[in-house]
Design a protein around this motif. Structure first.
Motif, PDB file in Angstrom:
ATOM      1  N   ALA A  12       0.832  -1.203   0.000  1.00  0.00           N
ATOM      2  CA  ALA A  12       0.000   0.000   0.000  1.00  0.00           C
ATOM      3  C   ALA A  12       0.870   1.259   0.000  1.00  0.00           C
ATOM      4  CB  ALA A  12      -0.923  -0.009   1.218  1.00  0.00           C
ATOM      5  N   ARG A  13       1.960   1.244   0.758  1.00  0.00           N
ATOM      6  CA  ARG A  13       2.877   2.398   0.770  1.00  0.00           C
ATOM      7  C   ARG A  13       3.537   2.590  -0.591  1.00  0.00           C
ATOM      8  NH1 ARG A  13       4.615  -0.292   5.692  1.00  0.00           N
ATOM      9  NH2 ARG A  13       3.502   0.632   7.466  1.00  0.00           N
ATOM     10  N   LEU A  14       3.885   1.465  -1.235  1.00  0.00           N
ATOM     11  CA  LEU A  14       4.496   1.527  -2.557  1.00  0.00           C
ATOM     12  C   LEU A  14       3.539   2.162  -3.565  1.00  0.00           C
ATOM     13  CD1 LEU A  14       6.788   0.844  -4.502  1.00  0.00           C
ATOM     14  CD2 LEU A  14       5.796  -1.448  -4.756  1.00  0.00           C
ATOM     15  N   VAL A  15       2.266   1.734  -3.526  1.00  0.00           N
ATOM     16  CA  VAL A  15       1.259   2.317  -4.429  1.00  0.00           C
ATOM     17  C   VAL A  15       1.107   3.807  -4.137  1.00  0.00           C
ATOM     18  CG1 VAL A  15      -1.184   2.289  -5.054  1.00  0.00           C
ATOM     19  CG2 VAL A  15       0.050   0.131  -4.779  1.00  0.00           C
ATOM     20  N   ARG A  16       1.116   4.153  -2.869  1.00  0.00           N
ATOM     21  CA  ARG A  16       0.992   5.578  -2.528  1.00  0.00           C
ATOM     22  C   ARG A  16       2.167   6.368  -3.077  1.00  0.00           C
ATOM     23  NH1 ARG A  16       1.151   8.316   3.514  1.00  0.00           N
ATOM     24  NH2 ARG A  16       1.097  10.450   2.764  1.00  0.00           N
ATOM     25  N   ARG A  17       3.378   5.840  -2.956  1.00  0.00           N
ATOM     26  CA  ARG A  17       4.544   6.554  -3.489  1.00  0.00           C
ATOM     27  C   ARG A  17       4.435   6.719  -5.010  1.00  0.00           C
ATOM     28  NH1 ARG A  17       7.335   3.521   0.520  1.00  0.00           N
ATOM     29  NH2 ARG A  17       7.946   1.916  -1.005  1.00  0.00           N
ATOM     30  N   ALA A  30      -3.014  14.749 -11.896  1.00  0.00           N
ATOM     31  CA  ALA A  30      -3.788  13.547 -12.196  1.00  0.00           C
ATOM     32  C   ALA A  30      -2.977  12.293 -11.883  1.00  0.00           C
ATOM     33  CB  ALA A  30      -4.219  13.549 -13.658  1.00  0.00           C
ATOM     34  N   VAL A  31      -3.704  11.243 -11.465  1.00  0.00           N
ATOM     35  CA  VAL A  31      -3.094   9.957 -11.130  1.00  0.00           C
ATOM     36  C   VAL A  31      -3.859   8.874 -11.888  1.00  0.00           C
ATOM     37  CG1 VAL A  31      -2.636   8.309  -9.254  1.00  0.00           C
ATOM     38  CG2 VAL A  31      -2.430  10.756  -8.820  1.00  0.00           C
ATOM     39  N   ASP A  32      -3.126   7.877 -12.345  1.00  0.00           N
ATOM     40  CA  ASP A  32      -3.718   6.749 -13.057  1.00  0.00           C
ATOM     41  C   ASP A  32      -4.755   6.070 -12.149  1.00  0.00           C
ATOM     42  OD1 ASP A  32      -4.334   4.505 -14.494  1.00  0.00           O
ATOM     43  OD2 ASP A  32      -2.263   3.852 -14.809  1.00  0.00           O
ATOM     44  N   GLU A  33      -5.981   5.898 -12.700  1.00  0.00           N
ATOM     45  CA  GLU A  33      -7.061   5.294 -11.917  1.00  0.00           C
ATOM     46  C   GLU A  33      -6.736   3.865 -11.476  1.00  0.00           C
ATOM     47  OE1 GLU A  33     -10.771   5.471 -13.954  1.00  0.00           O
ATOM     48  OE2 GLU A  33     -10.725   7.649 -14.115  1.00  0.00           O
ATOM     49  N   SER A  34      -5.921   3.182 -12.259  1.00  0.00           N
ATOM     50  CA  SER A  34      -5.596   1.799 -11.900  1.00  0.00           C
ATOM     51  C   SER A  34      -4.865   1.723 -10.559  1.00  0.00           C
ATOM     52  CB  SER A  34      -4.754   1.138 -12.989  1.00  0.00           C
ATOM     53  OG  SER A  34      -3.502   1.779 -13.116  1.00  0.00           O
ATOM     54  N   LEU A  35      -4.094   2.796 -10.231  1.00  0.00           N
ATOM     55  CA  LEU A  35      -3.421   2.801  -8.935  1.00  0.00           C
ATOM     56  C   LEU A  35      -4.441   2.857  -7.799  1.00  0.00           C
ATOM     57  CD1 LEU A  35      -0.335   5.149  -9.461  1.00  0.00           C
ATOM     58  CD2 LEU A  35      -0.360   2.668  -9.200  1.00  0.00           C
ATOM     59  N   VAL A  38      -5.863  -0.654  -7.446  1.00  0.00           N
ATOM     60  CA  VAL A  38      -4.886  -1.528  -6.794  1.00  0.00           C
ATOM     61  C   VAL A  38      -4.820  -1.230  -5.295  1.00  0.00           C
ATOM     62  CG1 VAL A  38      -2.419  -2.062  -6.623  1.00  0.00           C
ATOM     63  CG2 VAL A  38      -3.507  -1.898  -8.863  1.00  0.00           C
ATOM     64  N   PHE A  39      -4.801   0.067  -4.955  1.00  0.00           N
ATOM     65  CA  PHE A  39      -4.735   0.454  -3.546  1.00  0.00           C
ATOM     66  C   PHE A  39      -5.954  -0.058  -2.778  1.00  0.00           C
ATOM     67  CE2 PHE A  39      -5.468   3.223   0.061  1.00  0.00           C
ATOM     68  CZ  PHE A  39      -4.228   3.233   0.671  1.00  0.00           C
ATOM     69  N   ALA A  40      -7.141   0.078  -3.371  1.00  0.00           N
ATOM     70  CA  ALA A  40      -8.367  -0.378  -2.709  1.00  0.00           C
ATOM     71  C   ALA A  40      -8.321  -1.882  -2.448  1.00  0.00           C
ATOM     72  CB  ALA A  40      -9.582  -0.021  -3.557  1.00  0.00           C
ATOM     73  N   ARG A  41      -7.839  -2.630  -3.425  1.00  0.00           N
ATOM     74  CA  ARG A  41      -7.752  -4.086  -3.252  1.00  0.00           C
ATOM     75  C   ARG A  41      -6.744  -4.463  -2.163  1.00  0.00           C
ATOM     76  NH1 ARG A  41      -7.856  -5.869  -9.648  1.00  0.00           N
ATOM     77  NH2 ARG A  41     -10.107  -5.629  -9.926  1.00  0.00           N
ATOM     78  N   ILE A  42      -5.604  -3.768  -2.184  1.00  0.00           N
ATOM     79  CA  ILE A  42      -4.598  -4.049  -1.160  1.00  0.00           C
ATOM     80  C   ILE A  42      -5.148  -3.702   0.228  1.00  0.00           C
ATOM     81  CG2 ILE A  42      -2.343  -3.342  -0.252  1.00  0.00           C
ATOM     82  CD1 ILE A  42      -1.432  -3.011  -3.164  1.00  0.00           C
ATOM     83  N   ALA A  43      -5.801  -2.556   0.332  1.00  0.00           N
ATOM     84  CA  ALA A  43      -6.340  -2.118   1.623  1.00  0.00           C
ATOM     85  C   ALA A  43      -7.359  -3.132   2.156  1.00  0.00           C
ATOM     86  CB  ALA A  43      -6.979  -0.738   1.491  1.00  0.00           C
ATOM     87  N   ARG A  44      -8.225  -3.633   1.257  1.00  0.00           N
ATOM     88  CA  ARG A  44      -9.214  -4.634   1.677  1.00  0.00           C
ATOM     89  C   ARG A  44      -8.521  -5.914   2.155  1.00  0.00           C
ATOM     90  NH1 ARG A  44     -12.559  -5.812  -2.932  1.00  0.00           N
ATOM     91  NH2 ARG A  44     -11.170  -7.553  -3.339  1.00  0.00           N
TER      92      ARG A  44
END
Length: 197
Positions: A12-17, A30-35, A38-44
């Motif tokens: 999750a930290r890696l995705v945030r960076r 703007a940030v790629d929506e796929s990130l 991915v973050f939502a899935r990792i957080a869950r």
């Protein structure tokens, strides 16, 4: 589980960076929506991991508490069984030795002593014969070990009678041993001291 949760947090930290780097590189932030996906899935996954860890820890605590309760119940049951055996044995001595009002008084004293003078630890691990000898001595009667000639505990106690009598409790008059000291001023039980040579 803790390690798995920590790995999830690192991802999750890696995705945030990565998201921070993309936002800094784009003029509009703007940030790629796929990130975000991915973050939502990792957080869950991380939440589920921590929830599972907490549930397993709770299950472990519950199992340990239940096991401790079972052991305590088994100990209490064992103590009650041993106390019943000792009571029955001492009652047999009283039946054989006492009569009339003396017997009634001794039976009453026996009940009182079993309820107040001896704690659970006494009946948890001390030999039956030692307990019978000790209670009989406290009541002022002498056990006739032949009453239980086929009982292992009585055979053992009969063979070790001097040791039983000369333990931490006072010996009966026919056995040399510690003499009683005056009762303690707080009203507690007698203390015993060994007389000087």
């Amino acid at each position: 589980m803790a390690e798995l949760g920590e790995i999830g947090m690192e991802l999750a930290r890696l995705v945030r960076r990565q998201a921070d780097a993309q936002a800094a590189a784009n003029p509009d932030g703007a940030v790629d929506e796929s990130l975000g996906l991915v973050f939502a899935r990792i957080a869950r996954a991380v939440r589920q991991t921590f929830a599972l860890e907490a549930r397993l820890a709770e299950d472990r605590r519950t199992a340990q508490a239940e096991a401790a309760a079972r052991r305590a119940a088994e100990t209490r049951l064992g103590v009650e069984r041993r106390k019943t055996r000792v009571r029955t044995a001492v009652e047999r001595v009283l039946d054989a030795e006492a009569d009339g009002s003396d017997a009634e008084s001794l039976f009453y004293d026996l009940t009182e002593r079993l309820e107040t003078d001896y704690d659970e630890a006494d009946f948890a691990d001390r030999p039956i014969g030692e307990l019978v000898a000790r209670i009989c001595r406290d009541l002022g009667v002498t056990p006739d070990w032949s009453l239980w000639q086929d009982e292992d505990w009585a055979i053992e106690a009969r063979g070790a009678e001097p040791a039983v009598r000369a333990g931490s409790e006072p010996a009966s008059p026919e056995w040399p041993g510690p003499e009683p000291a005056p009762a303690s001023p707080d009203g507690g039980g007698k203390s015993w001291v060994v007389p000087p040579d």
